[in-house]
Scaffold this motif. Structure first.
Motif, mmCIF file in Angstrom:
data_model
loop_
_atom_site.group_PDB
_atom_site.id
_atom_site.type_symbol
_atom_site.label_atom_id
_atom_site.label_comp_id
_atom_site.label_asym_id
_atom_site.label_seq_id
_atom_site.Cartn_x
_atom_site.Cartn_y
_atom_site.Cartn_z
ATOM 1 N N UNK A 190 0.792 -1.161 0.220
ATOM 2 C CA UNK A 190 0.152 0.016 0.061
ATOM 3 C C UNK A 190 0.853 1.336 -0.194
ATOM 4 N N UNK A 191 0.422 2.240 -0.725
ATOM 5 C CA UNK A 191 1.041 3.404 -0.889
ATOM 6 C C UNK A 191 0.585 4.443 0.190
ATOM 7 N N UNK A 192 1.287 4.961 1.142
ATOM 8 C CA UNK A 192 0.873 5.764 2.203
ATOM 9 C C UNK A 192 0.301 7.186 1.549
ATOM 10 N N UNK A 193 0.831 7.470 0.324
ATOM 11 C CA UNK A 193 0.277 8.689 -0.160
ATOM 12 C C UNK A 193 -0.569 8.265 -1.227
ATOM 13 N N UNK A 194 -1.053 7.321 -1.289
ATOM 14 C CA UNK A 194 -2.056 6.977 -2.228
ATOM 15 C C UNK A 194 -3.564 7.411 -1.885
ATOM 16 N N UNK A 195 -4.227 7.056 -2.956
ATOM 17 C CA UNK A 195 -5.727 7.533 -2.670
ATOM 18 C C UNK A 195 -6.507 6.443 -3.056
ATOM 19 N N UNK A 196 -7.938 6.479 -2.143
ATOM 20 C CA UNK A 196 -8.851 5.310 -2.345
ATOM 21 C C UNK A 196 -10.015 5.912 -1.798
ATOM 22 N N UNK A 197 -11.244 5.377 -2.273
ATOM 23 C CA UNK A 197 -12.742 5.335 -1.506
ATOM 24 C C UNK A 197 -12.929 4.245 -0.810
ATOM 25 N N UNK A 198 -13.360 4.171 0.507
ATOM 26 C CA UNK A 198 -13.810 3.162 1.643
ATOM 27 C C UNK A 198 -15.019 3.176 1.598
ATOM 28 N N UNK A 199 -15.946 2.217 1.194
ATOM 29 C CA UNK A 199 -17.226 2.158 1.693
ATOM 30 C C UNK A 199 -17.462 1.199 2.499
ATOM 31 N N UNK A 200 -18.429 1.290 3.912
ATOM 32 C CA UNK A 200 -18.444 0.410 4.774
ATOM 33 C C UNK A 200 -19.996 0.346 5.213
ATOM 34 N N UNK A 201 -20.596 -0.776 5.148
ATOM 35 C CA UNK A 201 -21.986 -0.893 5.432
ATOM 36 C C UNK A 201 -22.121 -1.869 6.602
ATOM 37 N N UNK A 202 -23.035 -1.817 7.563
ATOM 38 C CA UNK A 202 -23.207 -2.576 8.624
ATOM 39 C C UNK A 202 -24.488 -2.633 9.081
#
Length: 264
Positions: A190-202
Protein backbone atom coordinates in the motif's frame (compact mmCIF):
# COMPACT_ATOMS: atom_id res chain seq x y z
CA UNK A 1 -16.76 -33.38 53.48
CA UNK A 2 -18.91 -30.18 53.64
CA UNK A 3 -15.89 -27.93 54.15
CA UNK A 4 -14.07 -29.37 51.12
CA UNK A 5 -17.21 -28.98 49.00
CA UNK A 6 -17.50 -25.33 50.06
CA UNK A 7 -13.86 -24.67 49.13
CA UNK A 8 -14.34 -26.31 45.72
CA UNK A 9 -17.40 -24.14 45.12
CA UNK A 10 -15.51 -20.93 45.91
CA UNK A 11 -12.51 -21.91 43.76
CA UNK A 12 -14.50 -22.84 40.66
CA UNK A 13 -14.14 -20.73 37.52
CA UNK A 14 -17.66 -19.42 38.16
CA UNK A 15 -16.23 -17.44 41.06
CA UNK A 16 -14.14 -15.26 38.71
CA UNK A 17 -15.29 -12.46 36.43
CA UNK A 18 -13.62 -11.33 33.20
CA UNK A 19 -11.33 -8.34 33.44
CA UNK A 20 -12.69 -4.94 32.33
CA UNK A 21 -13.11 -4.92 28.58
CA UNK A 22 -9.99 -4.44 26.47
CA UNK A 23 -11.00 -3.64 22.90
CA UNK A 24 -7.60 -4.81 21.68
CA UNK A 25 -8.47 -8.39 22.69
CA UNK A 26 -10.66 -10.30 20.21
CA UNK A 27 -13.98 -11.39 21.70
CA UNK A 28 -13.38 -15.12 21.12
CA UNK A 29 -10.02 -14.77 22.92
CA UNK A 30 -11.53 -12.96 25.85
CA UNK A 31 -14.17 -15.66 26.29
CA UNK A 32 -12.10 -18.56 25.02
CA UNK A 33 -13.65 -21.91 25.92
CA UNK A 34 -17.03 -20.38 26.79
CA UNK A 35 -20.20 -20.00 24.76
CA UNK A 36 -21.33 -16.41 24.23
CA UNK A 37 -23.71 -14.35 22.13
CA UNK A 38 -23.28 -11.62 19.51
CA UNK A 39 -26.16 -9.13 19.31
CA UNK A 40 -26.88 -6.45 16.70
CA UNK A 41 -29.19 -3.69 17.94
CA UNK A 42 -30.54 -1.61 15.04
CA UNK A 43 -33.45 0.76 14.69
CA UNK A 44 -36.54 -1.46 14.71
CA UNK A 45 -34.53 -4.64 14.20
CA UNK A 46 -32.45 -7.04 16.33
CA UNK A 47 -30.29 -9.90 15.05
CA UNK A 48 -28.08 -12.36 16.91
CA UNK A 49 -25.67 -15.24 16.55
CA UNK A 50 -24.16 -17.60 19.08
CA UNK A 51 -20.48 -18.48 19.42
CA UNK A 52 -19.40 -21.97 20.45
CA UNK A 53 -16.66 -22.74 22.98
CA UNK A 54 -14.27 -22.97 20.02
CA UNK A 55 -15.30 -19.53 18.73
CA UNK A 56 -17.35 -20.85 15.82
CA UNK A 57 -20.67 -19.38 14.75
CA UNK A 58 -23.78 -21.35 15.64
CA UNK A 59 -27.52 -20.58 15.96
CA UNK A 60 -28.59 -17.26 14.41
CA UNK A 61 -31.84 -15.34 14.36
CA UNK A 62 -33.46 -11.97 13.89
CA UNK A 63 -36.60 -10.19 14.99
CA UNK A 64 -38.38 -6.98 14.03
CA UNK A 65 -38.99 -4.46 16.81
CA UNK A 66 -37.12 -2.26 19.23
CA UNK A 67 -34.54 -3.92 21.47
CA UNK A 68 -36.49 -3.31 24.69
CA UNK A 69 -39.49 -5.11 23.16
CA UNK A 70 -37.58 -8.00 21.57
CA UNK A 71 -35.29 -8.83 24.53
CA UNK A 72 -37.96 -10.14 26.96
CA UNK A 73 -39.37 -12.38 24.20
CA UNK A 74 -35.97 -13.84 23.28
CA UNK A 75 -34.13 -13.70 26.61
CA UNK A 76 -34.52 -17.40 27.43
CA UNK A 77 -33.20 -18.39 24.00
CA UNK A 78 -30.30 -15.94 24.27
CA UNK A 79 -29.33 -17.14 27.73
CA UNK A 80 -29.32 -20.74 26.48
CA UNK A 81 -26.66 -19.77 23.89
CA UNK A 82 -24.25 -18.47 26.54
CA UNK A 83 -22.33 -19.52 29.61
CA UNK A 84 -22.85 -16.89 32.26
CA UNK A 85 -25.03 -14.72 30.02
CA UNK A 86 -22.15 -12.82 28.40
CA UNK A 87 -23.05 -10.79 25.32
CA UNK A 88 -21.14 -8.70 22.77
CA UNK A 89 -23.44 -5.94 21.49
CA UNK A 90 -23.08 -3.92 18.30
CA UNK A 91 -25.12 -0.71 18.39
CA UNK A 92 -26.12 0.22 14.85
CA UNK A 93 -28.06 3.44 15.29
CA UNK A 94 -27.90 6.76 17.17
CA UNK A 95 -24.24 7.39 16.44
CA UNK A 96 -22.18 9.49 14.06
CA UNK A 97 -18.63 9.14 12.72
CA UNK A 98 -16.94 12.43 11.86
CA UNK A 99 -13.59 13.48 10.39
CA UNK A 100 -11.61 15.67 12.80
CA UNK A 101 -8.15 17.24 12.86
CA UNK A 102 -5.53 17.88 15.52
CA UNK A 103 -7.14 15.93 18.35
CA UNK A 104 -4.84 15.00 21.24
CA UNK A 105 -2.59 12.01 20.60
CA UNK A 106 -0.90 11.79 23.98
CA UNK A 107 0.05 8.27 25.08
CA UNK A 108 -2.92 7.87 27.43
CA UNK A 109 -5.53 9.44 25.13
CA UNK A 110 -7.50 6.19 24.80
CA UNK A 111 -7.85 5.93 28.59
CA UNK A 112 -8.66 9.65 28.87
CA UNK A 113 -11.37 9.25 26.24
CA UNK A 114 -13.15 6.89 28.65
CA UNK A 115 -12.50 8.77 31.88
CA UNK A 116 -12.14 12.42 30.84
CA UNK A 117 -13.09 12.83 27.16
CA UNK A 118 -13.06 16.63 27.39
CA UNK A 119 -9.27 16.47 27.83
CA UNK A 120 -8.99 14.81 24.41
CA UNK A 121 -11.84 16.48 22.51
CA UNK A 122 -11.88 20.00 23.94
CA UNK A 123 -14.76 22.03 22.52
CA UNK A 124 -16.04 19.02 20.58
CA UNK A 125 -16.94 17.22 23.83
CA UNK A 126 -20.65 16.59 24.49
CA UNK A 127 -21.68 15.29 27.91
CA UNK A 128 -24.39 13.11 26.35
CA UNK A 129 -22.00 11.07 24.16
CA UNK A 130 -19.51 8.22 24.40
CA UNK A 131 -16.53 8.23 22.10
CA UNK A 132 -13.95 6.17 20.23
CA UNK A 133 -11.31 7.30 17.74
CA UNK A 134 -8.92 6.08 15.06
CA UNK A 135 -5.95 8.22 14.00
CA UNK A 136 -4.44 8.56 10.54
CA UNK A 137 -0.84 7.39 10.77
CA UNK A 138 0.67 10.07 8.53
CA UNK A 139 -1.53 13.13 9.06
CA UNK A 140 -3.34 14.98 11.89
CA UNK A 141 -6.71 13.55 10.78
CA UNK A 142 -8.82 11.37 13.11
CA UNK A 143 -12.05 9.43 12.75
CA UNK A 144 -14.23 10.18 15.77
CA UNK A 145 -17.16 7.98 16.79
CA UNK A 146 -19.80 9.64 18.99
CA UNK A 147 -22.63 7.45 20.28
CA UNK A 148 -25.57 8.53 22.44
CA UNK A 149 -24.77 7.70 26.06
CA UNK A 150 -28.46 7.05 26.69
CA UNK A 151 -28.43 4.35 23.99
CA UNK A 152 -25.57 2.54 25.72
CA UNK A 153 -27.16 2.81 29.16
CA UNK A 154 -30.55 1.63 27.91
CA UNK A 155 -28.91 -1.37 26.22
CA UNK A 156 -27.10 -2.28 29.44
CA UNK A 157 -30.29 -1.96 31.49
CA UNK A 158 -32.33 -4.12 29.09
CA UNK A 159 -29.68 -6.84 29.14
CA UNK A 160 -29.47 -6.80 32.95
CA UNK A 161 -33.25 -6.95 33.31
CA UNK A 162 -33.27 -10.10 31.17
CA UNK A 163 -30.47 -11.98 32.90
CA UNK A 164 -27.70 -11.07 30.44
CA UNK A 165 -24.36 -9.26 30.86
CA UNK A 166 -22.74 -6.79 28.49
CA UNK A 167 -19.14 -7.96 28.06
CA UNK A 168 -18.62 -5.44 25.26
CA UNK A 169 -20.73 -2.73 23.64
CA UNK A 170 -19.34 -1.40 20.37
CA UNK A 171 -20.30 0.03 16.99
CA UNK A 172 -20.02 -2.57 14.22
CA UNK A 173 -19.70 0.03 11.47
CA UNK A 174 -16.78 1.76 13.21
CA UNK A 175 -15.10 -1.59 13.92
CA UNK A 176 -15.29 -2.61 10.24
CA UNK A 177 -14.04 0.82 9.18
CA UNK A 178 -10.97 0.82 11.43
CA UNK A 179 -10.23 -2.84 10.67
CA UNK A 180 -10.04 -2.14 6.94
CA UNK A 181 -8.01 1.04 7.44
CA UNK A 182 -5.54 -0.83 9.65
CA UNK A 183 -5.28 -3.51 6.96
CA UNK A 184 -4.53 -0.90 4.30
CA UNK A 185 -1.98 0.85 6.52
CA UNK A 186 -0.16 -2.39 7.31
CA UNK A 187 -0.12 -3.67 3.73
CA UNK A 188 3.50 -3.38 2.51
CA UNK A 189 2.18 -2.95 -1.03
CA UNK A 190 0.00 0.00 0.00
CA UNK A 191 1.22 3.49 -0.90
CA UNK A 192 0.92 5.79 2.16
CA UNK A 193 0.47 8.70 -0.25
CA UNK A 194 -2.11 6.86 -2.31
CA UNK A 195 -5.77 7.55 -2.92
CA UNK A 196 -8.88 5.42 -2.39
CA UNK A 197 -12.57 5.45 -1.53
CA UNK A 198 -13.63 3.16 1.31
CA UNK A 199 -17.31 2.25 1.69
CA UNK A 200 -18.48 0.32 4.75
CA UNK A 201 -22.00 -0.98 5.46
CA UNK A 202 -23.18 -2.68 8.65
CA UNK A 203 -26.72 -3.55 9.72
CA UNK A 204 -28.32 -0.68 7.81
CA UNK A 205 -25.68 1.99 8.59
CA UNK A 206 -23.09 3.32 6.16
CA UNK A 207 -19.82 5.27 6.11
CA UNK A 208 -17.84 6.41 3.07
CA UNK A 209 -14.30 7.76 3.45
CA UNK A 210 -12.15 9.40 0.76
CA UNK A 211 -8.34 9.52 0.85
CA UNK A 212 -6.53 11.66 -1.69
CA UNK A 213 -2.72 11.76 -1.95
CA UNK A 214 -2.39 10.23 1.51
CA UNK A 215 -4.88 12.60 3.20
CA UNK A 216 -8.41 11.83 4.41
CA UNK A 217 -10.42 14.53 2.67
CA UNK A 218 -14.11 13.60 3.05
CA UNK A 219 -16.32 11.38 5.18
CA UNK A 220 -20.04 10.72 5.00
CA UNK A 221 -21.86 8.68 7.65
CA UNK A 222 -25.49 7.78 8.26
CA UNK A 223 -26.67 5.42 10.99
CA UNK A 224 -29.95 3.56 11.20
CA UNK A 225 -30.92 4.00 7.54
CA UNK A 226 -32.10 0.41 7.27
CA UNK A 227 -30.77 -2.19 4.86
CA UNK A 228 -33.82 -1.76 2.65
CA UNK A 229 -32.92 1.88 1.93
CA UNK A 230 -30.46 1.18 -0.88
CA UNK A 231 -31.35 4.43 -2.64
CA UNK A 232 -30.38 6.45 0.45
CA UNK A 233 -27.03 4.67 0.55
CA UNK A 234 -26.39 5.38 -3.13
CA UNK A 235 -27.12 9.09 -2.55
CA UNK A 236 -24.34 9.15 0.04
CA UNK A 237 -21.82 7.19 -2.03
CA UNK A 238 -22.37 8.58 -5.54
CA UNK A 239 -21.03 12.17 -5.03
CA UNK A 240 -17.82 10.84 -3.51
CA UNK A 241 -17.24 8.37 -6.34
CA UNK A 242 -17.95 11.06 -8.93
CA UNK A 243 -15.35 13.43 -7.40
CA UNK A 244 -12.63 10.76 -7.23
CA UNK A 245 -9.88 10.81 -9.84
CA UNK A 246 -10.15 8.19 -12.61
CA UNK A 247 -8.51 4.94 -11.57
CA UNK A 248 -8.98 5.54 -7.82
CA UNK A 249 -9.45 2.17 -6.04
CA UNK A 250 -12.82 1.68 -4.33
CA UNK A 251 -12.96 -0.72 -1.38
CA UNK A 252 -16.33 -2.05 -0.27
CA UNK A 253 -16.74 -3.79 3.09
CA UNK A 254 -19.98 -5.02 4.65
CA UNK A 255 -21.26 -7.49 7.21
CA UNK A 256 -22.50 -9.97 4.60
CA UNK A 257 -26.08 -10.04 5.93
CA UNK A 258 -27.80 -8.01 3.20
CA UNK A 259 -28.79 -10.06 0.12
CA UNK A 260 -29.12 -6.87 -1.94
CA UNK A 261 -25.35 -6.28 -1.66
CA UNK A 262 -22.62 -8.28 -3.45
CA UNK A 263 -20.56 -10.74 -1.36
CA UNK A 264 -17.78 -9.01 0.65
Amino acid sequence: MPLLDDIKSVLSFAAFRPEPDDAEVAWNKRFQGRRSLLLNVSRGHVSWRGLTKKGRFQDAGNSEGEFAEVAPQRAEEWRSLTEGGWVNVSINNRFIISLENNLSRRNNSDELLRTNPRAVLGAKFDRGKRYALFHHLHSPATLLLACDDSMVKTTEEVLKANGLKAGRICCGLFALLEQKLAELCNDPKSDPNGSFVLIVCCEGSIAALVQQAGQWTDLRCRSGIGSESLDAMIQIIAPLIQKAQPGTPVYFVHDGNDPSLPPP
